[in-house]
Structures are given as structure tokens and as C-alpha cells.
Scaffold this motif. Sequence first.
Motif, PDB file in Angstrom:
ATOM      1  N   ASN A 157     -10.136  -3.188  -7.152  1.00  0.00           N
ATOM      2  CA  ASN A 157      -9.420  -4.294  -7.412  1.00  0.00           C
ATOM      3  C   ASN A 157      -7.857  -3.982  -7.142  1.00  0.00           C
ATOM      4  O   ASN A 157      -7.403  -3.132  -7.080  1.00  0.00           O
ATOM      5  CB  ASN A 157      -9.560  -4.817  -8.919  1.00  0.00           C
ATOM      6  N   ASP A 158      -7.225  -5.150  -7.117  1.00  0.00           N
ATOM      7  CA  ASP A 158      -5.712  -5.199  -6.583  1.00  0.00           C
ATOM      8  C   ASP A 158      -4.725  -4.321  -7.716  1.00  0.00           C
ATOM      9  O   ASP A 158      -4.230  -3.548  -7.199  1.00  0.00           O
ATOM     10  CB  ASP A 158      -5.107  -6.593  -6.729  1.00  0.00           C
ATOM     11  N   ASP A 159      -5.264  -4.301  -8.861  1.00  0.00           N
ATOM     12  CA  ASP A 159      -4.552  -3.755  -9.842  1.00  0.00           C
ATOM     13  C   ASP A 159      -4.673  -2.083  -9.745  1.00  0.00           C
ATOM     14  O   ASP A 159      -3.769  -1.190  -9.578  1.00  0.00           O
ATOM     15  CB  ASP A 159      -5.051  -3.829 -11.385  1.00  0.00           C
ATOM     16  N   PHE A 160      -5.986  -1.530  -9.361  1.00  0.00           N
ATOM     17  CA  PHE A 160      -6.081  -0.231  -8.943  1.00  0.00           C
ATOM     18  C   PHE A 160      -5.471   0.116  -7.845  1.00  0.00           C
ATOM     19  O   PHE A 160      -4.870   1.228  -7.884  1.00  0.00           O
ATOM     20  CB  PHE A 160      -7.870   0.026  -8.875  1.00  0.00           C
ATOM     21  N   LYS A 161      -5.480  -0.697  -6.771  1.00  0.00           N
ATOM     22  CA  LYS A 161      -4.644  -0.325  -5.226  1.00  0.00           C
ATOM     23  C   LYS A 161      -3.151  -0.261  -5.731  1.00  0.00           C
ATOM     24  O   LYS A 161      -2.511   0.768  -5.319  1.00  0.00           O
ATOM     25  CB  LYS A 161      -4.889  -1.412  -4.378  1.00  0.00           C
ATOM     26  N   ARG A 162      -2.678  -1.088  -6.544  1.00  0.00           N
ATOM     27  CA  ARG A 162      -1.228  -1.221  -7.003  1.00  0.00           C
ATOM     28  C   ARG A 162      -0.850   0.197  -7.552  1.00  0.00           C
ATOM     29  O   ARG A 162       0.067   0.800  -7.319  1.00  0.00           O
ATOM     30  CB  ARG A 162      -0.784  -2.209  -7.597  1.00  0.00           C
ATOM     31  N   TRP A 220      -3.755   0.726   2.039  1.00  0.00           N
ATOM     32  CA  TRP A 220      -2.991  -0.154   0.964  1.00  0.00           C
ATOM     33  C   TRP A 220      -1.468  -0.061   1.006  1.00  0.00           C
ATOM     34  O   TRP A 220      -0.578  -0.849   0.772  1.00  0.00           O
ATOM     35  CB  TRP A 220      -3.510   0.595  -0.426  1.00  0.00           C
ATOM     36  N   ILE A 221      -0.933   1.277   1.390  1.00  0.00           N
ATOM     37  CA  ILE A 221       0.634   1.615   1.187  1.00  0.00           C
ATOM     38  C   ILE A 221       1.281   0.675   2.426  1.00  0.00           C
ATOM     39  O   ILE A 221       2.312   0.025   2.069  1.00  0.00           O
ATOM     40  CB  ILE A 221       0.715   3.054   1.603  1.00  0.00           C
ATOM     41  N   LYS A 222       0.485   0.439   3.468  1.00  0.00           N
ATOM     42  CA  LYS A 222       1.097  -0.181   4.486  1.00  0.00           C
ATOM     43  C   LYS A 222       1.210  -1.650   4.164  1.00  0.00           C
ATOM     44  O   LYS A 222       2.380  -2.393   4.501  1.00  0.00           O
ATOM     45  CB  LYS A 222       0.184   0.061   5.799  1.00  0.00           C
ATOM     46  N   ARG A 223       0.092  -2.060   3.532  1.00  0.00           N
ATOM     47  CA  ARG A 223       0.191  -3.550   3.146  1.00  0.00           C
ATOM     48  C   ARG A 223       0.900  -4.079   2.025  1.00  0.00           C
ATOM     49  O   ARG A 223       1.664  -5.015   1.853  1.00  0.00           O
ATOM     50  CB  ARG A 223      -1.370  -3.890   2.662  1.00  0.00           C
ATOM     51  N   SER A 224       1.491  -2.923   1.165  1.00  0.00           N
ATOM     52  CA  SER A 224       2.386  -3.164   0.258  1.00  0.00           C
ATOM     53  C   SER A 224       3.742  -2.775   0.621  1.00  0.00           C
ATOM     54  O   SER A 224       4.593  -3.103  -0.107  1.00  0.00           O
ATOM     55  CB  SER A 224       2.034  -2.374  -0.942  1.00  0.00           C
TER      56      SER A 224
END
Length: 91
Positions: A10-15, A44-48
Motif C-alpha cells: 500500500n501507499d503508506d508502506f511505500k512512503r 518508489w524513490i524515483k516516483r516520490s
Amino acid sequence: MGKVVSKSFNDDFKRTVVELYHLGTSVKNLSSEYGVSEVSIYKWIKRSSPMNLEDGSTVTPDDYAKLQKQLRRLQEENEILKKAMAIFAKK
């Protein structure tokens, strides 16, 4: 041969994982600790990571993609409304 198992996070885990990376934890350590491939973490790092815009503001690639999708939807709605206006103007 082994099966390839796709995990969904989920998005929270990724963040959280990205925040830990920015706080100094290596991708290798995050990968082994959380059971996520290093490639996924780098994505994930690149997307954020924020991109700088011409006006000095920033936006993440994910936000940019969402804005593009919204723009396309609004353009389609605008075209539909123009066609409807042309039809009603004839009556």
C-alpha cells in the motif's frame, strides 16, 4: 522452476520505506528488512522525488501523471459539451 510471486504494497508502506531511505537507511538494508526488491524501492524513490517546474514549484512524477490523466478527462468532457452546444444551437 520457482514461481514468481507478485506482492502488492500500500501507499503508506511505500512512503515509509522511502522516508527511511531519505533518513539514511540503505536500499539494500531496506530490501532485506522489509522483503521488498531493491528495484521496487528504487522505483518508489524515483516516483516520490519531486521534479522542479519552470515556475519554481515542484511536483512528483506520480502527481504529474495524475494531473495528465485529469487533464485528458477534462478535455474529453469539454469536447462533449462543445458537441452538445452545437446540437442545441441548431434547435
